[in-house]
Each structure stands twice: as C-alpha cells, then as structure tokens.
Scaffold this motif. Sequence first.
Motif, mmCIF file in Angstrom:
data_model
loop_
_atom_site.group_PDB
_atom_site.id
_atom_site.type_symbol
_atom_site.label_atom_id
_atom_site.label_comp_id
_atom_site.label_asym_id
_atom_site.label_seq_id
_atom_site.Cartn_x
_atom_site.Cartn_y
_atom_site.Cartn_z
ATOM 1 N N GLY A 87 -16.784 11.007 8.634
ATOM 2 C CA GLY A 87 -16.915 10.101 7.506
ATOM 3 C C GLY A 87 -17.714 10.639 6.342
ATOM 4 O O GLY A 87 -17.828 9.971 5.317
ATOM 5 N N PHE A 88 -18.264 11.864 6.448
ATOM 6 C CA PHE A 88 -19.128 12.365 5.386
ATOM 7 C C PHE A 88 -18.367 12.576 4.073
ATOM 8 O O PHE A 88 -18.758 12.068 3.026
ATOM 9 C CB PHE A 88 -19.794 13.671 5.837
ATOM 10 C CG PHE A 88 -20.732 14.242 4.822
ATOM 11 C CD1 PHE A 88 -21.976 13.679 4.642
ATOM 12 C CD2 PHE A 88 -20.367 15.326 4.043
ATOM 13 C CE1 PHE A 88 -22.860 14.190 3.703
ATOM 14 C CE2 PHE A 88 -21.227 15.837 3.107
ATOM 15 C CZ PHE A 88 -22.477 15.273 2.930
ATOM 16 N N VAL A 89 -17.275 13.299 4.123
ATOM 17 C CA VAL A 89 -16.520 13.598 2.903
ATOM 18 C C VAL A 89 -15.836 12.344 2.378
ATOM 19 O O VAL A 89 -15.769 12.115 1.167
ATOM 20 C CB VAL A 89 -15.486 14.719 3.190
ATOM 21 C CG1 VAL A 89 -14.620 14.989 1.974
ATOM 22 C CG2 VAL A 89 -16.194 15.980 3.625
ATOM 23 N N LEU A 92 -18.490 10.207 0.599
ATOM 24 C CA LEU A 92 -19.325 10.881 -0.383
ATOM 25 C C LEU A 92 -19.299 10.216 -1.759
ATOM 26 O O LEU A 92 -20.363 10.050 -2.369
ATOM 27 C CB LEU A 92 -18.917 12.355 -0.487
ATOM 28 C CG LEU A 92 -19.780 13.225 -1.390
ATOM 29 C CD1 LEU A 92 -21.208 13.270 -0.864
ATOM 30 C CD2 LEU A 92 -19.205 14.623 -1.491
ATOM 31 N N PRO A 93 -18.143 9.792 -2.302
ATOM 32 C CA PRO A 93 -18.166 9.124 -3.619
ATOM 33 C C PRO A 93 -18.998 7.844 -3.627
ATOM 34 O O PRO A 93 -19.745 7.581 -4.573
ATOM 35 C CB PRO A 93 -16.688 8.821 -3.910
ATOM 36 C CG PRO A 93 -15.924 9.764 -3.067
ATOM 37 C CD PRO A 93 -16.751 10.007 -1.856
ATOM 38 N N VAL A 94 -18.910 7.059 -2.560
ATOM 39 C CA VAL A 94 -19.703 5.827 -2.484
ATOM 40 C C VAL A 94 -21.198 6.169 -2.436
ATOM 41 O O VAL A 94 -22.021 5.530 -3.111
ATOM 42 C CB VAL A 94 -19.291 4.999 -1.249
ATOM 43 C CG1 VAL A 94 -20.154 3.767 -1.109
ATOM 44 C CG2 VAL A 94 -17.831 4.621 -1.331
ATOM 45 N N GLY A 95 -21.546 7.185 -1.674
ATOM 46 C CA GLY A 95 -22.941 7.601 -1.592
ATOM 47 C C GLY A 95 -23.468 8.090 -2.930
ATOM 48 O O GLY A 95 -24.615 7.800 -3.296
ATOM 49 N N LEU A 96 -22.646 8.830 -3.680
ATOM 50 C CA LEU A 96 -23.082 9.297 -4.999
ATOM 51 C C LEU A 96 -23.291 8.137 -5.964
ATOM 52 O O LEU A 96 -24.251 8.133 -6.744
ATOM 53 C CB LEU A 96 -22.067 10.294 -5.561
ATOM 54 C CG LEU A 96 -22.011 11.646 -4.854
ATOM 55 C CD1 LEU A 96 -20.894 12.507 -5.421
ATOM 56 C CD2 LEU A 96 -23.342 12.365 -4.981
#
Length: 197
Positions: A87-89, A92-96
């Motif tokens: 689930g990392f990649v 990633l947009p949500v985390g950014l």
Amino acid sequence: MSFEQFLFYFFSVVLVGAAVAMITVRNPVHAALFLVLAFFTSAAHWIMLEAEFLGILLVLVYVGAVMVLFLFVVMMLDINVARVREGFVRLLPVGLVVAVGMMVVMAMVVGARVFQVESPGRADGDYSNTKAIGELLYTEYVYPFEIAAVILLVAIIAAITLTLRRRPDSLYMDPAEQIKVQRKDRVRLIKMEAEKK
C-alpha cells in the motif's frame, strides 16, 4: 554562525532526517528506532530552549517507556512486511496531501501572534522552568489539562474493554470458588499396607 546556531541546525537536520526515515523505512523495528532518534533530537531542542524539564521528560517518558512498549509490541506481532509494502506507493499521493496540509497548518500556528511571546526574565537565580510550567498548567490551562486527563482515562477503559473478552478456551480461576474449597475436596488419604521385604 555561533555554536548554538550550529547545534540547532544540526539537531534540526537529524530530526527531519529521522522523521523521514521513520516513515519511509520498511522494517517496523527500524522505524521505531528512528522514532527514538527523533525523540532524542527533539529533547535536545527543548534543552537548547532552556526547558530542561520538558527535554528530560521527553526522554524519560517517550524513549524510556513508550518506545520500549512499541518495540515489544512490534517484535511480538507477526507483521507481514509484504502486505505493508503493497500500500505504500498506492497511498503515497494521499500521504503527500496530508503532509502538505499539516505543514501549512503548522506554519499558520507558529506564525500566529500567540507564539510571539517575550521570553521570561532569567536574570535572577530563583527562576525554575518546572515551577513556571506547573503554575501555567494548573492556573491558565487547568481545564484543557483536565479534559486531556479524562480523554486518556476513556481511552484506557476502551482499550481494556476491547481486549477483555471471555474466550471458551481460555483458562481462568474464580476466586470465590477457590475460597469455598475444603481439605476433603483436595486431599484424599489412602490407607496402604506396609510393604515387607
């Protein structure tokens, strides 16, 4: 550049690096150790701000107690690292977006007039930052402090309630049944003939 500024920038770079490494590293034990490093550098910042009590408290409480608990939990759980990596990649947009939003809110809060406070006078030798924190905490911020205590109490009760389930295969003792027991229920005397050689 003075030595104090050098220390500030050094600890700031280490803190940001440890925080980024904590989020991006794939091994949960390494992430917890990077969090320990972030706590130590944050404590160094507190000590440089002449809030020694808060710096030592951060090391004792978070590094000494909370992180040891985190490490025990992480090591005892059987974490499937492959599923964590999946689930990392994708996320990633949500985390950014969340990271940028938090940075904007932090910049707005730190730039507010509330934090533009004059430093208290430390010319006299009787100044104690522990006493100042206690007076401020128990006078001006007593209601938020009590609300935080109630929220923590509710969280503890909720955690106990969620984990305390009766399982049919679990072994437990009833103290009332233990108290009611008598000698004749537990010990049985048997008469035997003496053996002859």
